[in-house]
Each structure stands twice: as C-alpha cells, then as structure tokens.
Design a protein around this motif. Structure first.
Motif, short mmCIF file in Angstrom:
data_model
loop_
_atom_site.label_atom_id
_atom_site.label_comp_id
_atom_site.label_asym_id
_atom_site.label_seq_id
_atom_site.Cartn_x
_atom_site.Cartn_y
_atom_site.Cartn_z
N ASN A 60 -16.99 -22.08 -0.61
CA ASN A 60 -17.07 -20.63 -0.77
C ASN A 60 -15.83 -19.92 -0.25
OD1 ASN A 60 -19.68 -20.72 -1.87
ND2 ASN A 60 -20.59 -20.86 0.17
N ARG A 61 -14.82 -20.68 0.19
CA ARG A 61 -13.64 -20.07 0.76
C ARG A 61 -12.86 -19.31 -0.30
NH1 ARG A 61 -12.59 -21.55 5.97
NH2 ARG A 61 -10.63 -20.43 5.83
N ILE A 62 -12.22 -18.25 0.11
CA ILE A 62 -11.35 -17.49 -0.76
C ILE A 62 -9.94 -18.02 -0.52
CG2 ILE A 62 -10.45 -15.20 -1.29
CD1 ILE A 62 -13.16 -14.08 -0.49
N VAL A 63 -9.42 -18.75 -1.49
CA VAL A 63 -8.17 -19.49 -1.32
C VAL A 63 -7.02 -18.55 -0.98
CG1 VAL A 63 -6.51 -21.00 -2.47
CG2 VAL A 63 -8.96 -21.28 -2.88
N SER A 64 -7.00 -17.37 -1.61
CA SER A 64 -5.89 -16.44 -1.41
C SER A 64 -5.77 -16.00 0.04
CB SER A 64 -6.05 -15.22 -2.31
OG SER A 64 -7.33 -14.64 -2.14
N VAL A 65 -6.88 -15.86 0.74
CA VAL A 65 -6.85 -15.46 2.14
C VAL A 65 -6.21 -16.55 2.98
CG1 VAL A 65 -8.27 -14.91 4.16
CG2 VAL A 65 -8.82 -13.91 1.94
N ASP A 66 -6.54 -17.82 2.69
CA ASP A 66 -5.93 -18.93 3.42
C ASP A 66 -4.42 -18.98 3.17
OD1 ASP A 66 -8.34 -19.78 4.49
OD2 ASP A 66 -8.79 -21.08 2.79
N ILE A 67 -4.03 -18.78 1.92
CA ILE A 67 -2.60 -18.80 1.58
C ILE A 67 -1.87 -17.65 2.26
CG2 ILE A 67 -0.93 -18.54 -0.30
CD1 ILE A 67 -2.95 -19.94 -2.14
N PHE A 68 -2.46 -16.47 2.21
CA PHE A 68 -1.83 -15.29 2.81
C PHE A 68 -1.67 -15.48 4.32
CE2 PHE A 68 -1.62 -11.07 4.62
CZ PHE A 68 -0.87 -10.34 3.72
N ARG A 69 -2.71 -16.01 4.97
CA ARG A 69 -2.65 -16.23 6.43
C ARG A 69 -1.54 -17.23 6.76
NH1 ARG A 69 -7.12 -18.36 6.95
NH2 ARG A 69 -8.43 -16.56 7.48
N GLY A 70 -1.49 -18.33 6.00
CA GLY A 70 -0.48 -19.34 6.27
C GLY A 70 0.92 -18.84 6.01
N LEU A 71 1.11 -18.09 4.92
CA LEU A 71 2.41 -17.50 4.61
C LEU A 71 2.87 -16.60 5.75
CD1 LEU A 71 4.78 -16.85 2.71
CD2 LEU A 71 3.31 -15.10 1.64
N THR A 72 1.94 -15.82 6.27
CA THR A 72 2.27 -14.89 7.35
C THR A 72 2.68 -15.63 8.60
OG1 THR A 72 0.71 -13.26 6.46
CG2 THR A 72 1.40 -12.98 8.75
N ILE A 73 1.95 -16.68 8.98
CA ILE A 73 2.29 -17.40 10.21
C ILE A 73 3.61 -18.14 10.05
CG2 ILE A 73 1.24 -19.69 9.93
CD1 ILE A 73 0.86 -17.35 12.95
N VAL A 74 3.91 -18.64 8.85
CA VAL A 74 5.20 -19.29 8.60
C VAL A 74 6.33 -18.29 8.78
CG1 VAL A 74 6.64 -20.22 6.74
CG2 VAL A 74 4.37 -21.17 7.16
N LEU A 75 6.15 -17.08 8.25
CA LEU A 75 7.18 -16.05 8.40
C LEU A 75 7.32 -15.61 9.85
CD1 LEU A 75 6.49 -13.89 5.21
CD2 LEU A 75 8.45 -15.39 5.64
N MET A 76 6.21 -15.57 10.58
CA MET A 76 6.27 -15.21 12.00
C MET A 76 7.13 -16.21 12.76
SD MET A 76 2.40 -13.88 12.94
CE MET A 76 2.77 -13.37 14.61
N ILE B 25 -1.95 -12.68 -5.12
CA ILE B 25 -2.28 -14.07 -4.81
C ILE B 25 -3.72 -14.38 -5.23
CG2 ILE B 25 -2.57 -15.76 -2.95
CD1 ILE B 25 -0.38 -14.30 -1.41
N TYR B 26 -4.63 -13.44 -4.99
CA TYR B 26 -6.03 -13.62 -5.37
C TYR B 26 -6.16 -13.81 -6.88
CZ TYR B 26 -10.98 -12.60 -6.10
OH TYR B 26 -12.30 -12.67 -6.49
N TYR B 27 -5.42 -13.02 -7.64
CA TYR B 27 -5.51 -13.10 -9.09
C TYR B 27 -5.11 -14.49 -9.59
CZ TYR B 27 -4.42 -12.40 -14.02
OH TYR B 27 -4.36 -12.52 -15.39
N PHE B 28 -3.98 -14.99 -9.08
CA PHE B 28 -3.48 -16.27 -9.57
C PHE B 28 -4.26 -17.46 -9.01
CE2 PHE B 28 0.35 -13.62 -10.25
CZ PHE B 28 0.51 -13.85 -11.61
N SER B 29 -4.68 -17.38 -7.74
CA SER B 29 -5.33 -18.55 -7.12
C SER B 29 -6.84 -18.57 -7.32
CB SER B 29 -5.02 -18.59 -5.62
OG SER B 29 -5.53 -17.44 -4.96
#
Length: 364
Positions: A5-21, A270-274
């Motif tokens: 039931n996970r929303i993939v886009s949220v996981d991607i967004f979180r990971g992208l953000t921490i990588v940029l941090m 991201i949500y639209y594509f993933s």
C-alpha cells in the motif's frame, strides 16, 4: 503502512531529499562551491534552500501515513514524544561531540539549535496537532502561524526600535536567538534553526500533512490537484515576498509557501510517473529514503570526525583526502569540490541500498 500500500513517490521524494541534504552539506571545500549548492546570503533562495523545507514537508506527509488511524491515547503520545526526543538528542550530540576527551565541547561552545533538533520539534507539534484536529482546523492553525509570524516580525517593535527583516539586532527572530541562546547559536547574531522561526517551520509540515491526506484519499487525478496546489502556493509566496521577503534563515511565511509549492509540484510529477503510470525509476532514492535519518546522522557524524582528525600537522583528514585525490590541474576547484560531495553521496546511497536489501530499517 503495508509495503503493497506504499506510495512509491513519497519514498522517492524522501530519498531524493536526503541525498541532496548530504550533497549540499559536504563539498570538498566551502571556498569553492557552485552557486546553486550554496544558500542565499540572506533574502531570496537557491536550489539548496529548498532541501530542508522539502524534508519537513515530507515529514508532514509521513505523519499522515503513520498516525491517521492511530488511537489518540497515552501510548500514541508516548511514541511521538520518544521519537521527537531521539531526534533532538541526536542533534545535540552532533553539536556537542569532539574527538578529544571527554569527547564533548565546553558547555559554552555547544550549539543548541540544529537541523535534527528542528526536525524533532516540528515532528512533535505537527503530529500532536494532526491526531487531535481535523484538516479544516489544521488549515486555520497553519494560516494563524504564517500570518501571525509575519505580523510579529514586521510590526512589533524590537528593543525600542522599528522591526526589520534584515540581518540586524532589531530583527525579532535574530533578537530572540541572541537573547535566549547567546553563544549557543550557529552565528553570533542569529541561528538558521532559531527559536521563533520554528513556528513557521511547523506550518511547512502541516502543508505536508494536507498533501499526505490527498495522497491517502480516494479522489481521482491527485497529481493534478498537487500540481495545481503547488502553483497556487508559488503565486501566494511570490506575492507575499513583496511584504515579507523569501528568506530561509528567517523561514519567512513567503518562504514556507514557495518551498511547499515546489514540493507539491515535484511530488505531483513523481506521483504521476511512478504511482499512476507505473514507470519504475528512482529506486536508488527509495533505498536511501528508507533509512533517511540514519544516513543523514552518519554523514554528519563521519564528516565531523574527518574534519577534526589531523594528518600532516594541522591538515584535517578531509582536507588531505580532498587535496590528494580530488584536486587536479585539469579540474576547476568547484568541480573537484562537487566530485568529493558526489563521492560521499554515492557511499551513503550504497549503504542505504545494503540496509534496504537486508531489510534493516532503523527507526529513530
């Protein structure tokens, strides 16, 4: 939340953000950094200024996934409080640690505010508000925080002087940071994670909560709603900028709206594509996002150690490594500095991948 039931886009967004941090916090040398990887000097914003509010925004989204159906009881309050205290504790540890016995700085030199401390405080208050109020009340609280902060910063005299949004003693946020924290701040005259600016940062998480509620709803065309909301927030933010300048150090109300606007637009795409189209991409960021706080803490802690350990006299281990491996005659210093940061990011992404594959998820 069950994996199916996970929303993939949220996981991607979180990971992208921490990588940029991790990337923007770890150049090879602060003397040579490409402009987009630096914070704005004061008013205005750069891509780097988007990173921390993006993380608080996704904290808000995650609060919905974690607590939407939790009972409002002592057990839930306890879990929220413990997690907040862990985050604050880790942040204080980073600020106080040194490699010399007794391994902590003198008390007067310890910085009290910080990134993890702000995440902990924002998580605590946003979670408490979420489990106790419906979305309409939360909208009112969010508006109250942003408008109230603007009025407080722009119209209340400071120590007998007219208020200002500039970096000055009669800036209300700066004044309170000096008054409350004294030598325990990032700078002598202000702290970018200061006391008063924590209020609008809570609003950033609340805006993430609204997005999380949309993502968890059954409405159609969620991506269009998120993108539309994002553009609307950008308009509000830029209009507000005329009266309360966009400023990360102050976490101004216009800054909250503009950064949440970009967050909604990017997350919506991201949500639209993933999630809608089912296109598989960004797994590398998903792996990092699964242990986001742990990777951020480790990157900060190890980088601090590398800056404190000395080799060849007074040269730090970090400087020696950078100058030996990354500084080359055929590379611009800014490029060398960026390559050093990308190397660190690659290491922590690999670590995130290993943890993910071994199903090791360290909850802070």
């Amino acid at each position: 939340m069950n994996i199916q039931n996970r929303i993939v886009s949220v996981d991607i967004f979180r990971g992208l953000t921490i990588v940029l941090m991790i990337l923007v916090n770890n150049p090879g040398t602060w003397s040579h950094v490409y402009a987009p990887f630096l914070h704005a000097p004061w008013h205005g914003y750069t891509p780097t200024d988007l990173v921390f509010p993006f993380f608080l925004f996704i904290v808000g989204c995650s609060i919905v996934f974690a607590y939407q159906h939790k009972p409002v009881d002592a057990s839930t309050y306890k879990k929220i409080a413990i997690r907040a205290l862990k985050l604050i504790g880790l942040g204080l540890f980073l600020g106080a640690f040194t490699i010399h016995f007794p391994f902590f700085k003198d008390f007067e030199n310890i910085r009290f505010p910080g990134v993890l401390q702000r995440i902990g405080v924002v998580f605590f208050f946003a979670s408490i508000l979420f489990i106790n109020f419906n979305w309409k009340t939360l909208v009112g609280i969010c508006a109250f925080l942003l408008i109230g902060y603007w009025l407080l910063m722009g119209f209340v005299p400071v120590n007998g002087m007219a208020p200002t949004f500039e970096r000055a003693p009669n800036n209300m946020a700066n004044y309170l940071d000096v008054l409350v924290f004294g030598s325990h701040s990032y700078k002598a005259d202000y702290d970018p994670e200061g006391l008063l600016s924590t209020l609008p940062s809570i609003a950033t998480a609340l805006l993430g909560i609204f997005t999380g509620l949309i993502l968890r709803s059954k409405r159609a065309k969620k991506e269009m709603l998120l993108i539309g909301m994002g553009f609307s927030m950008l308009v509000v933010g830029y209009v507000w900028d005329l009266f309360f300048p966009i400023n990360k150090a102050l976490w101004s109300s216009s800054f909250v709206m503009v950064t949440a606007g970009w967050a909604n637009i990017i997350l919506g795409l991201i949500y639209y594509f993933s999630d809608v189209k089912g296109i598989k991409f960004g797994s590398i960021f998903k792996y990092a996002g699964a242990n986001a706080i742990v990777l951020y803490f480790l990157s900060s802690f190890i980088s601090k150690i590398m800056g404190l350990v000395k080799v060849d006299g007074d040269t730090s281990l970090k400087a020696w490594l950078f100058n030996t491996v990354y500084v080359q005659d055929f590379l611009a210093m800014e490029t060398s500095s960026l390559l050093y940061g990308l190397s660190l990011v690659s290491f922590y992404v690999l670590l995130g991948y290993i943890l993910y594959r071994k199903k090791i998820f360290i909850k802070v």
